[in-house]
Scaffold this active site. Structure first.
Site, short mmCIF file in Angstrom:
data_model
loop_
_atom_site.label_atom_id
_atom_site.label_comp_id
_atom_site.label_asym_id
_atom_site.label_seq_id
_atom_site.Cartn_x
_atom_site.Cartn_y
_atom_site.Cartn_z
N ASP A 1 0.87 -1.17 0.00
CA ASP A 1 0.00 0.00 0.00
C ASP A 1 0.91 1.23 0.00
OD1 ASP A 1 -2.23 1.72 0.52
OD2 ASP A 1 -3.21 0.05 1.54
N ASP B 1 -2.86 4.73 -2.28
CA ASP B 1 -3.86 5.23 -1.34
C ASP B 1 -4.33 6.65 -1.69
OD1 ASP B 1 -5.24 5.06 1.32
OD2 ASP B 1 -3.95 6.78 1.73
N GLU C 1 -6.46 3.62 -5.55
CA GLU C 1 -7.71 3.77 -4.80
C GLU C 1 -8.41 5.05 -5.25
OE1 GLU C 1 -9.66 4.40 -0.41
OE2 GLU C 1 -7.87 5.48 -1.00
N HIS D 1 -11.32 -2.60 3.53
CA HIS D 1 -11.24 -2.27 4.96
C HIS D 1 -11.98 -0.98 5.32
CE1 HIS D 1 -8.23 0.05 2.94
NE2 HIS D 1 -8.00 0.76 4.01
N ASP D 2 -12.52 -0.29 4.32
CA ASP D 2 -13.23 0.96 4.58
C ASP D 2 -14.75 0.82 4.45
OD1 ASP D 2 -10.84 2.42 4.94
OD2 ASP D 2 -10.64 2.73 2.78
C1 NOJ Z 1 -7.93 5.42 2.27
C2 NOJ Z 1 -7.68 4.22 3.12
O1 NOJ Z 1 -8.23 3.10 2.49
C3 NOJ Z 1 -8.27 4.51 4.47
O2 NOJ Z 1 -8.31 3.38 5.28
C4 NOJ Z 1 -7.47 5.61 5.08
O3 NOJ Z 1 -8.04 5.98 6.33
C5 NOJ Z 1 -7.43 6.83 4.18
N1 NOJ Z 1 -7.17 6.51 2.80
C6 NOJ Z 1 -6.34 7.78 4.60
O4 NOJ Z 1 -5.09 7.29 4.20
#
Ligand code: NOJ
Length: 545
Positions: free
Chosen positions: A110, A212, A279, A340-341
Site C-alpha cells: 500500500d 492510497d 484507490e 477495509h473501509d
Molecule cells: C484510504 C484508506 O483506504 C483509508 O483506510 C485511510 O483511512 C485513508 N485513505 C487515509 O489514508
C-alpha cells in the site's frame, strides 16, 4: 437469444499476471498474530501464505506496514521505507516476499503518497519555521481575514481540512486527520522523494502497489471554495456537504500518476508486470481517465462502484455496461466487492446472497479484488462503544461510519480468539461471536461451505479462458435475474444469478459447471435453467469446448 452489449471483444489478450490473476487484500493488523501482542504482523502473514496459495489467489495486497504512530492504523506514515516494529522488521518483509514468490504469489504494498504522519521528520522540519527548506513540502496558507481557515474545504473524517499551527500563524492542509498533513506534490523534491519510495520497495522485490487516496494528490492552486452539494441530506457524512471539485480529482493529477508509472517502468520493468492499482472513489467517467493517455497512467484504477450499487440485476447490469462502455481501448477492468473501509458484503447483502456475490465478482470481466475473510462469509462485528478504535468513528459518532466492524480478526479456527493470536492475548478488536461455526479450519472440511465455493470459483476462473479473458455480454437483467455470457474464441461460459429469495427460471442451455450450492455439477439445462432461491450457476454450453 439476443445479447444487449458486447464488451471487451477487442481487448488485448490478458497476458499480464494482474489481468489473469485475483488480488487478495490483507489488513495486516487483523490477519494473523505471530508475535502474540494481539495485533497481526508480517510473520503471521508469512505463516498463512500457504493457505492463500491453496485458496487459489494470485497476489496479496497488504495494507500499510510502515513506521507509524497508528493514528489511522498505518495510513499515517513516519517513514515510508521502514517497517513498524508492531509488524516486524525489513528482514521479516524480505522473508515474506521470498516465501510468497516461492508459492507463486505476488506481493503488492500500500503506497501512501498523499500525506504523512504529523510525526514524520519532514513535517517536524516544515513546521519549525516559515523559512524552513522543508516548508513547501506541505501545504501552508495564511488565515482568512477573519482569522479562520483559508477556505471551506472539509476533512474526509469530519471537521475543517485546515489546522492552525500557532507558532507560525499559518494553517496546514489535511484531507484526513489533523495528524495526517498532506504533502505538496506540486513541489518537485516531494515528488522525487516519494517516487524514491516506490524504487526502494521495487528493489526489494515487490510486484506493485495499491495507491492510497489518489484523488487527493493535487489541489487547486487558487484554493477556491468547494461548492455546496445540492444532494446533501442529514445522516450523510459531513464531508459530503460540499462537492470536492477543487480539492480532489483535478485534471492535472494525471501527470504525477504517469510519473509513478514511469518509475515502475524504469525499474527494469518494460513489460509492465509491476502493477499500479489506484484507490479512487470517483464517478466512472472520471475513474477511467486514470488509465492515462495512451495507457501511461495506472494499469488499474480500482473500481469500487459495485460496493455502492443497489443489489438488483437492473442496477448491476447498468453499472457493468456503463463501465465497459467507458473503458478506453485496451484498458483492463477491475472489480471490488469489499475492503477495509466499507461494510462487508455478507452484511450488506446477507449470507445467502454473499454466495451469489462471490460468483458475480469472480465471473465478471476484469481483475477481482477480494477482502480477507469474505471467502468465509465473515460479517461486520458489532463493536461496543468502549472498544471503538477507528478515528473516523470517533470523530463522526452516530453516523455508522465506523470501520472497525469490517476489520476484526481473521477467523482461522474454533480455538480461542479464532486462532488469530495466542489464547492468553487479547486481540486488538473483538473476534466475531460466531467464529466457532465460521472459520477456515471448519470450512476446509465443509464441502458445501463458502470457502469451498470461493476455491471452486477461483479454480474454474483460472482454467477457463472465457472467464479470465473473454468478452462480456448481458443476456438478461430483470425479475431478480442477472445473466450474462463470457466468450473467448469458441469458448463460452454463461452465468445466471438469482438475486432473490424465491426460485426463478432462466432460458439457458448448457452443462452446470458450478452452482453456488455446490451440488449440481452433473446436471444439464436444456432450454430452461431452474435456479433455487439465492442460487447462481455457471453453465458451459455443450458446443463450447
Ligand atoms: C484510504 C484508506 O483506504 C483509508 O483506510 C485511510 O483511512 C485513508 N485513505 C487515509 O489514508
Amino acid at each position: 437469444m439476443t445479447f444487449r452489449r458486447t464488451a471487451g471483444a477487442e481487448a488485448a489478450a490478458a497476458s499480464a499476471w494482474w489481468q489473469r490473476g485475483v488480488i487478495y487484500q490483507i489488513y495486516p493488523r487483523s490477519f494473523a498474530d505471530a508475535s502474540g501482542d494481539g495485533v497481526g504482523d508480517l510473520r503471521g502473514i508469512t505463516g498463512r501464505l500457504a493457505y492463500l496459495a491453496w485458496l487459489g489467489v494470485d497476489a496479496v495486497w497488504i495494507s500499510p506496514i510502515y513506521l507509524s504512530p497508528m493514528a489511522d492504523f498505518g495510513y499515517d506514515v513516519t517513514d515510508h521505507t521502514a517497517v513498524d516494529p508492531l509488524f516486524g522488521t525489513l528482514a521479516d518483509f524480505d522473508a515474506l516476499v521470498s516465501e510468497a514468490h516461492r508459492l507463486r504469489l505476488r506481493v503488492l504494498l500500500d503506497y501512501v503518497p498523499n500525506h504523512t504522519s504529523i510525526e514524520h521528520p519532514w513535517f517536524a522540519e516544515a513546521r519549525a519555521s516559515r523559512d524552513s527548506p522543508r516548508r513547501d513540502w506541505y501545504l501552508w496558507r495564511d488565515p482568512a481575514p477573519d482569522g479562520g481557515p483559508p477556505n471551506n474545504w472539509r476533512s474526509v473524517f469530519g471537521g475543517p481540512a485546515w489546522t492552525l499551527d500557532p507558532s507560525s500563524g499559518q494553517y496546514y492542509y489535511h484531507a484526513y486527520l489533523p495528524v495526517q498533513p498532506d504533502l505538496n506534490w506540486r513541489h518537485p523534491p516531494v515528488r522525487e522523494a516519494m517516487l524514491g519510495v516506490l524504487r526502494f520497495w521495487l528493489a526489494r522485490g515487490v510486484d506493485g502497489f495499491r495507491v492510497d487516496a489518489l484523488r487527493h494528490l493535487l489541489k487547486d492552486p487558487e484554493w477556491r471554495d468547494n461548492p455546496p452539494n445540492p444532494n446533501f441530506r442529514n445522516g450523510m457524512s459531513p464531508y459530503e456537504a460540499l462537492l470536492p471539485v477543487y480539492s480532489t480529482d483535478l485534471d492535472d493529477i494525471h501527470e504525477p500518476v504517469a510519473a509513478m508509472r514511469t518509475a515502475l517502468r524504469e525499474h527494469g520493468d518494460p513489460s509492465d508486470e509491476r502493477l499500479l492499482l489506484g484507490e479512487l472513489y470517483v464517478p466512472i467517467e472520471r475513474l477511467v481517465r486514470y488509465y492515462g493517455r495512451d495507457g501511461r497512467g495506472l494499469q488499474m484504477p480500482a473500481n469500487m462502484h459495485l460496493i455502492a450499487t443497489d443489489w438488483r440485476p437492473e442496477a448491476i447490469a447498468a453499472l457493468v455496461e456503463r463501465y465497459e462502455a467507458a473503458l478506453p481501448s485496451g484498458a483492463w477492468p477491475n472489480w471490488v466487492l469489499g475492503n477495509h473501509d466499507r461494510s462487508r458484503i455478507a452484511t450488506r447483502v446477507g449470507q445467502a446472497q454473499a454466495r451469489v456475490a462471490a460468483m458475480l465478482l469472480l465471473t465478471l470481466r476484469g481483475t477481482p479484488t477480494l477482502y480477507y475473510g469474505d471467502e468465509l462469509g465473515m460479517t461486520d462485528v458489532p463493536i461496543p462503544p468502549e472498544q471503538i478504535r477507528d478515528p473516523y468513528a470517533r470523530r463522526v459518532p452516530d453516523l455508522g461510519v465506523g470501520r472497525d466492524p469490517q476489520r476484526t480478526p481473521m477467523q482461522w479456527s474454533a480455538e480461542a480468539h479464532a486462532g488469530f493470536c495466542p489464547p492468553d492475548t487479547e486481540p486488538w478488536l473483538p473476534v466475531s461471536a460466531g467464529y466457532k461455526h465460521l472459520n477456515v479450519a471448519g470450512q476446509q472440511n465443509d464441502t458445501d461451505g463458502m470457502l469451498t465455493l470461493y476455491r471452486r470459483l477461483l479454480a474454474l476462473r483460472r482454467e477457463s479462458v472465457a472467464l479470465t479473458a473473454g468478452s462480456y455480454e448481458t443476456i438478461r437483467a430483470d425479475d431478480g435475474i442477472l445473466a450474462y455470457a463470457r466468450m473467448s474464441g469458441s469458448q463460452r461460459m454463461l452465468v445466471a444469478l438469482n438475486l432473490t429469495g424465491t426460485p426463478r427460471t432462466v432460458a439457458l442451455s448448457g452443462r452446470v459447471r458450478l452452482s453456488t450450492q455446490l451440488d449440481r455439477q452433473s446436471e444439464s439445462a436444456n432450454g430452461v435453467l431452474r435456479l433455487r432461491s439465492n442460487e447462481g450457476a455457471v453453465l458451459e454450453p455443450e458446443r463450447s469446448a
